[in-house]
Design a protein around this motif. Structure first.
Motif, PDB file in Angstrom:
ATOM      1  N   LEU A   1       0.694  -1.205  -0.002  1.00  0.00           N
ATOM      2  CA  LEU A   1       0.170   0.217  -0.097  1.00  0.00           C
ATOM      3  C   LEU A   1       0.859   1.192  -0.103  1.00  0.00           C
ATOM      4  O   LEU A   1       0.620   2.345  -0.697  1.00  0.00           O
TER       5      LEU A   1
ATOM      6  N   GLN B   1       0.435   0.584  -4.625  1.00  0.00           N
ATOM      7  CA  GLN B   1      -0.409  -0.486  -5.509  1.00  0.00           C
ATOM      8  C   GLN B   1      -1.810  -0.239  -5.048  1.00  0.00           C
ATOM      9  O   GLN B   1      -2.280   0.320  -4.052  1.00  0.00           O
ATOM     10  N   ASP B   2      -2.653  -0.784  -6.097  1.00  0.00           N
ATOM     11  CA  ASP B   2      -4.395  -0.698  -5.956  1.00  0.00           C
ATOM     12  C   ASP B   2      -4.626  -1.299  -4.374  1.00  0.00           C
ATOM     13  O   ASP B   2      -4.333  -2.474  -4.303  1.00  0.00           O
ATOM     14  N   PRO B   3      -5.277  -0.526  -3.768  1.00  0.00           N
ATOM     15  CA  PRO B   3      -5.760  -1.350  -2.505  1.00  0.00           C
ATOM     16  C   PRO B   3      -6.656  -2.418  -2.495  1.00  0.00           C
ATOM     17  O   PRO B   3      -6.411  -3.277  -1.801  1.00  0.00           O
ATOM     18  N   GLU B   4      -7.499  -2.343  -3.289  1.00  0.00           N
ATOM     19  CA  GLU B   4      -8.541  -3.551  -3.723  1.00  0.00           C
ATOM     20  C   GLU B   4      -7.678  -4.778  -4.044  1.00  0.00           C
ATOM     21  O   GLU B   4      -7.954  -5.808  -3.520  1.00  0.00           O
ATOM     22  N   LYS B   5      -6.603  -4.596  -4.919  1.00  0.00           N
ATOM     23  CA  LYS B   5      -5.858  -5.701  -5.224  1.00  0.00           C
ATOM     24  C   LYS B   5      -5.010  -6.302  -3.963  1.00  0.00           C
ATOM     25  O   LYS B   5      -4.796  -7.310  -3.819  1.00  0.00           O
TER      26      LYS B   5
END
Length: 422
Positions: A365, A369-373
């Motif tokens: 994070l 990077q994408d939080p959902e991923k």
């Protein structure tokens, strides 16, 4: 965790050896602490009486040879002398032995109550010395509870099994409470001392000891705050006595029918209770012909004692059943501790796995990077780690056809649904 009991007693060792391995009260605390340190055990309790010396301990590992060597070294004697006379119990049998001892089932006199008080004292001494852990604290409390149950649910301690105790019980039966009774004890030997002990336990405070040697009478009397008189004063003292118990080595009777008849007149025929424990007799048999005199001989009492011993043996059989049940109860509790430790270890293991994955997710994070991923990856990895061990166990059980194990795993993991759907 090993529970061990090691010791010698009246069945396995002579008085001489029992005296040599006994622990004096002033050295007991240091002995307990030394035992914990040198043998490397977690708990230690030492029970030391005239009839037994027993060491109770628990820890991850310890050998009976090591404990015997320590015991011998502490008392400055050869370990060989102890090895051939000692007994060792482990785990369930050690627990059973402690409980049997507490119940009086291993005593010289079956069912005697004094040993329970001695074990309680040993427990308190270990508590004061700091040599008790939670398991041993629970073990000894459990032993006390079983002993109380055995006393209340069986007749193990309710009947007299010595002539001295039987004599006092008979007196209590005739007079009811003995606190206000005046007692004349004729003789000053071991039997009279034992009688005096039982009388004191019944609350008797007015005792007079008569003996040929006054100095010996005074030795006995001092222990019970009693008065003393020479044998020559027995006729004069007799009228004051409600209870007369005699045990001397005299070859001729000391108390005759005429002497008692005169005493009864002075007492206005208030009843008198006589117990003759001597052989040959101290009290003339004709005394029993007097209306207000009750005379019992050693033969009368021995018949009572024999009957009571058999009664205690029957009660001991009942007690053994209770002991067996309560030993199992303690071990069920002990097994539950393993489950508590397993849960604790499992939680710690899961926490470590979670923290490792959480640390990696936070780093992802921070790097943008994408939080959902990141969350999805964290959840998948965490669930995979949690499922890895159980999944492998299920697959192995299925391959080997262990249907009972599969059913248990399903129950533990709360898996529902058709077993064949996968």
């Amino acid at each position: 965790m090993t529970i061990l009991a090691l010791g010698i007693n009246h069945k396995t060792a002579s008085v001489d050896l029992r005296e040599r391995v006994a622990f004096s009260p002033d050295r007991l605390a240091s002995a307990l602490q030394e035992m914990v340190q040198k043998i490397a055990v977690e708990s230690a309790v030492i029970l030391s009486t005239c009839n037994r010396t027993e060491l109770y301990c628990n820890g991850t590992s310890h050998q009976s040879e090591t404990i015997v060597d320590w015991l011998a070294d502490f008392h400055g004697i050869s370990s060989h002398d102890i090895h051939s006379h000692c007994y060792t119990y482990r785990e369930t049998e050690a627990v059973r032995h402690l409980i049997r001892v507490a119940c009086g089932l291993d005593s010289l006199v079956l069912g005697e109550p004094q040993i329970l008080g001695q074990i309680k004292q040993a427990y308190q001494q270990a508590q004061a010395a700091g040599t008790l852990n939670h398991t041993f604290d629970r073990l000894f409390q459990h032993a006390f509870s079983v002993a109380k149950q055995v006393r209340s649910e069986t007749e193990i301690g309710s009947s007299a099994v010595s002539v001295a105790f039987a004599a006092v019980n008979l007196a209590k039966h005739i007079f009811g409470a003995l606190e206000k009774s005046q007692v004349l004890l004729i003789g000053a030997g071991e039997t009279i001392e034992l009688v005096a002990t039982h009388l004191k336990q019944q609350g008797v405070t007015e005792m007079t000891v008569a003996n040929r040697t006054l100095a010996r009478a005074q030795v006995v009397a001092e222990a019970f705050s009693a008065k003393t008189i020479p044998l020559a004063q027995v006729p004069e003292q007799l009228a004051n006595a409600d209870i007369v118990i005699s045990s001397t080595a005299s070859t001729l009777p000391i108390v005759g029918k005429g002497m008692v008849e005169a005493a009864l007149k002075r007492r206005r025929h208030r009843p008198m209770f006589f117990v003759d424990l001597a052989v040959p007799r101290d009290i003339e048999s004709q005394v029993d012909e007097l209306a207000d005199a009750y005379l019992y001989t050693v033969d009368d009492l021995q018949a009572i004692v024999t009957k009571n011993i058999e009664s205690r043996r029957l009660a001991a059989t009942q007690a053994e059943v209770i002991v067996g049940e309560r030993v199992e109860e303690f071990y069920q509790w002990l097994k539950s501790l393993d489950g508590v430790a397993m849960v604790k270890n499992y939680r710690q293991q899961v926490e470590v796995q979670k923290d490792e994955l959480l640390q990696k997710a936070r780093a992802q994070l921070v790097s943008g990077q994408d939080p959902e991923k990141v969350l999805t990856e964290f959840a998948n990895r965490f669930s995979n780690k949690l499922m890895h061990g159980p999944t492998r166990a299920i697959q192995q059980a299925a391959r080997e056809g262990e249907l009972e194990l599969l059913a248990e795993v399903m129950q533990i993991l709360e898996i529902s649904g058709d077993r064949d759907s996968s």
